[in-house]
Design an enzyme around this catalytic site. Structure first.
Site, PDB file in Angstrom:
ATOM      1  N   GLY A 276       0.852  -1.183   0.000  1.00 53.01           N
ATOM      2  CA  GLY A 276       0.000   0.000   0.000  1.00 53.01           C
ATOM      3  C   GLY A 276       0.884   1.229   0.000  1.00 53.01           C
ATOM      4  O   GLY A 276       1.125   1.871  -1.021  1.00 53.01           O
ATOM      5  N   ARG A 277       1.429   1.516   1.192  1.00 55.12           N
ATOM      6  CA  ARG A 277       2.239   2.714   1.375  1.00 55.12           C
ATOM      7  C   ARG A 277       3.354   2.854   0.331  1.00 55.12           C
ATOM      8  O   ARG A 277       3.601   3.950  -0.173  1.00 55.12           O
ATOM      9  CB  ARG A 277       2.869   2.659   2.776  1.00 55.12           C
ATOM     10  CG  ARG A 277       3.560   3.934   3.199  1.00 55.12           C
ATOM     11  CD  ARG A 277       4.322   3.732   4.520  1.00 55.12           C
ATOM     12  NE  ARG A 277       3.547   3.010   5.504  1.00 55.12           N
ATOM     13  CZ  ARG A 277       2.757   3.589   6.417  1.00 55.12           C
ATOM     14  NH1 ARG A 277       2.674   4.890   6.477  1.00 55.12           N
ATOM     15  NH2 ARG A 277       2.084   2.862   7.279  1.00 55.12           N
ATOM     16  N   ARG A 313      -2.119  11.077  11.080  1.00 53.92           N
ATOM     17  CA  ARG A 313      -0.918  10.286  11.379  1.00 53.92           C
ATOM     18  C   ARG A 313      -0.031  10.901  12.466  1.00 53.92           C
ATOM     19  O   ARG A 313       0.435  10.182  13.344  1.00 53.92           O
ATOM     20  CB  ARG A 313      -0.116  10.000  10.105  1.00 53.92           C
ATOM     21  CG  ARG A 313      -0.901   9.184   9.064  1.00 53.92           C
ATOM     22  CD  ARG A 313      -0.046   8.703   7.913  1.00 53.92           C
ATOM     23  NE  ARG A 313       0.906   7.712   8.352  1.00 53.92           N
ATOM     24  CZ  ARG A 313       2.200   7.916   8.528  1.00 53.92           C
ATOM     25  NH1 ARG A 313       2.724   9.099   8.248  1.00 53.92           N
ATOM     26  NH2 ARG A 313       2.978   6.966   8.967  1.00 53.92           N
ATOM     27  N   TYR A 317       0.092   8.288  15.455  1.00 53.20           N
ATOM     28  CA  TYR A 317       1.318   7.478  15.524  1.00 53.20           C
ATOM     29  C   TYR A 317       2.549   8.318  15.848  1.00 53.20           C
ATOM     30  O   TYR A 317       3.667   7.817  15.718  1.00 53.20           O
ATOM     31  CB  TYR A 317       1.620   6.815  14.175  1.00 53.20           C
ATOM     32  CG  TYR A 317       0.512   6.079  13.490  1.00 53.20           C
ATOM     33  CD1 TYR A 317      -0.049   4.937  14.058  1.00 53.20           C
ATOM     34  CD2 TYR A 317       0.054   6.491  12.247  1.00 53.20           C
ATOM     35  CE1 TYR A 317      -1.041   4.237  13.388  1.00 53.20           C
ATOM     36  CE2 TYR A 317      -0.939   5.791  11.571  1.00 53.20           C
ATOM     37  CZ  TYR A 317      -1.480   4.660  12.152  1.00 53.20           C
ATOM     38  OH  TYR A 317      -2.445   3.980  11.485  1.00 53.20           O
ATOM     39  N   CYS A 343      -9.954  21.605  18.219  1.00 55.32           N
ATOM     40  CA  CYS A 343      -9.818  21.827  19.660  1.00 55.32           C
ATOM     41  C   CYS A 343      -9.300  20.589  20.375  1.00 55.32           C
ATOM     42  O   CYS A 343     -10.034  19.903  21.101  1.00 55.32           O
ATOM     43  CB  CYS A 343     -11.158  22.266  20.233  1.00 55.32           C
ATOM     44  SG  CYS A 343     -11.742  23.750  19.412  1.00 55.32           S
TER      45      CYS A 343
HETATM   46  C1  LIG Z   1      -2.561  -2.610   5.597  1.00 59.31           C
HETATM   47  C2  LIG Z   1      -2.291  -3.901   4.951  1.00 59.31           C
HETATM   48  C3  LIG Z   1      -1.450  -3.959   3.830  1.00 59.31           C
HETATM   49  C4  LIG Z   1      -0.712  -2.772   3.297  1.00 59.31           C
HETATM   50  O1  LIG Z   1       0.244  -2.303   4.187  1.00 59.31           O
HETATM   51  P1  LIG Z   1       1.312  -1.200   3.712  1.00 59.31           P
HETATM   52  O2  LIG Z   1       2.137  -0.972   4.892  1.00 59.31           O
HETATM   53  O3  LIG Z   1       0.533   0.000   3.310  1.00 59.31           O
HETATM   54  O4  LIG Z   1       2.045  -1.788   2.565  1.00 59.31           O
HETATM   55  C5  LIG Z   1      -1.290  -5.178   3.212  1.00 59.31           C
HETATM   56  N1  LIG Z   1      -1.924  -6.289   3.650  1.00 59.31           N
HETATM   57  C6  LIG Z   1      -2.736  -6.275   4.732  1.00 59.31           C
HETATM   58  C7  LIG Z   1      -3.393  -7.522   5.171  1.00 59.31           C
HETATM   59  C8  LIG Z   1      -2.942  -5.087   5.414  1.00 59.31           C
HETATM   60  O5  LIG Z   1      -3.730  -5.064   6.492  1.00 59.31           O
END
Ligand SMILES: *Cc1c(COP(=O)(O)O)cnc(C)c1O
Length: 416
Positions: A276-277, A313, A317, A343
């Protein structure tokens, strides 16, 4: 080269000057670069080109339809965690046959929806979920393809909120229970066992824990094969990080590829990824404007028009986001706390930033492409920011700013 760079003293997204975007669409505004998404996807694609593989983009990182569509056009599959995300993938032109369904709490309705659209695979997280999928598939006269998400009990060495591969986490089935579960699944009438998966956590810059976990999970795949349970794909999850701080190096994609290619040398299973990231994190920024400067005896506050509801974020975090002035000024910098109008004391975007600022200046909050807009809320009755995708010299509005009446249109007052 970064998609975001100074040109003629002004920060640009590809060929578009950010002040022009602020003028046209207002602030706060998420800005994504198509070229940056494409570059990250292509780098991943190239790294694993030597073997059969499928990149299933983790939709939850940034689920805007335009982002999904750009990735679908590049040939990506998708990793979803809800029925809603499946509908997004379909609306964006994604292929359900290249979509896998992760998550610990799939409802019966979500399972029905996913079976109806013929997804590639369910990543199953418990015996109870296996039974539910088997029953629903039977009702629909289908066979459901499944993989178990197995907990490798390896520490991703990342923030405790985003670490998911340890025994104490809620995710996956225990390593010791995996083989008995596969035996049980292989005997179920409406289940087709096709894969095995794990996901360690997020923001990994060093791939060593992921490669170590892959080795442990791959040993299960081999043990299953000796029992006649042959799996056709091996899913190593997501989690590769992107640099957030200036001077921080890139995640070691080459090392990740080396480790995995070596592990799977001579094997024919499709290697599946759920990044994802890595694909979108550094392809986006949050453009915000300085509303007020509040110098103080102890701290200086720069109050900007983006807040924790737009980008949570930092508050959630303690995440670091680099902050760049869009039109850098001359003059000695001061140390600023970059805060929003919400607030809450947790409403900050950055602490102790050395910047030369004036009221009305634009700031770019960098690395906001992943887990940015998608985690935004309407807290303090703030409409969510608009989203824009840059493609060369063109700016496309891919999500309108939410108008205030929209924020309470589903509410009603009591009858008199
Ligand atoms: C969130 C998630 C991802 C993606 O994580 P990234 O750190 O954004 O690459 C992939 N697989 C599962 C099962 C997730 O929960």
């Amino acid at each position: 080269m970064s998609a975001f760079a100074l040109k003629g003293g002004v920060l640009h997204a590809e060929d578009v000057a950010l002040p022009a975007l602020a003028e046209e669409f207002g602030t706060p505004c998420y800005v994504y670069s198509r070229a940056a998404i494409t570059a990250a996807y292509s780098a991943f694609e190239r790294a694993f080109a030597p073997r059969p593989h499928l990149i299933c983009y983790a939709v939850k990182a940034n689920s805007n339809l335009a982002v999904l569509n750009v990735l679908a056009r590049l040939g990506a599959g998708f990793d979803i965690v809800s029925g809603g995300e499946l509908l997004r993938v379909l609306a964006a032109g994604g292929d359900p046959g290249r979509t896998i369904f992760s998550g610990v709490g799939k409802t019966a309705a979500e399972i029905r929806l996913a079976l109806g659209h013929g997804i590639k695979c369910f990543n199953v997280e418990s015996g109870a979920e296996l039974d539910r999928i088997d029953r629903i598939a039977g009702e629909l006269g289908k066979r459901a393809a499944i993989s178990f998400r197995v907990n490798p009990d390896v520490d991703a060495k990342t923030h405790r909120y985003i670490s998911t591969g340890l025994k104490e986490n809620k995710f996956g089935v225990a390593y010791a229970e995996a083989i008995p579960l596969y035996r049980r699944a292989a005997a179920l009438p409406n289940i087709k066992v096709t894969g095995i998966d794990f996901h360690l956590g997020s923001k990994m810059m060093d791939p060593a824990p992921a490669v170590e976990a892959a080795g442990k999970i791959f040993a299960l795949l081999e043990a299953l094969a000796t029992e006649g349970i042959a799996l056709s794909h091996f899913d190593v999850g997501g989690g590769l990080g992107v640099p957030y701080e200036p001077g921080e190096g890139e995640a070691d994609l080459a090392g990740y590829a080396r480790g995995l290619l070596q592990l799977l040398e001579g094997r024919s299973e499709t290697l599946v990824f759920e990044p994802g990231r890595y694909l979108v994190g550094n392809a986006g920024l949050l453009l915000t404007r300085v509303e007020y400067l509040k110098p103080g005896a102890v701290k200086n506050f720069a109050v900007v028009d983006a807040a924790m509801n737009d980008l949570i974020r930092p508050a959630l975090y303690e995440a670091y986001h680099d902050m760049l002035p869009v039109t850098p000024r001359d003059g000695a910098p001061s140390t600023w706390q970059i805060v929003g109008p919400v607030c809450e004391s947790a409403d900050f975007l950055g602490h102790d930033r050395a910047l030369t600022l004036a009221e009305g200046d634009l700031l770019a909050v960098m690395s906001a492409g992943a887990y940015g807009f998608v985690m935004s809320s309407n807290y303090n009755t703030r409409g969510r920011a608009c989203e824009v995708m840059i493609d060369g010299a063109r700016a496309h509005l891919i999500r309108e700013r939410e108008s205030t009446p929209l924020l309470f249109c589903h509410e009603s007052i009591l009858p008199r």
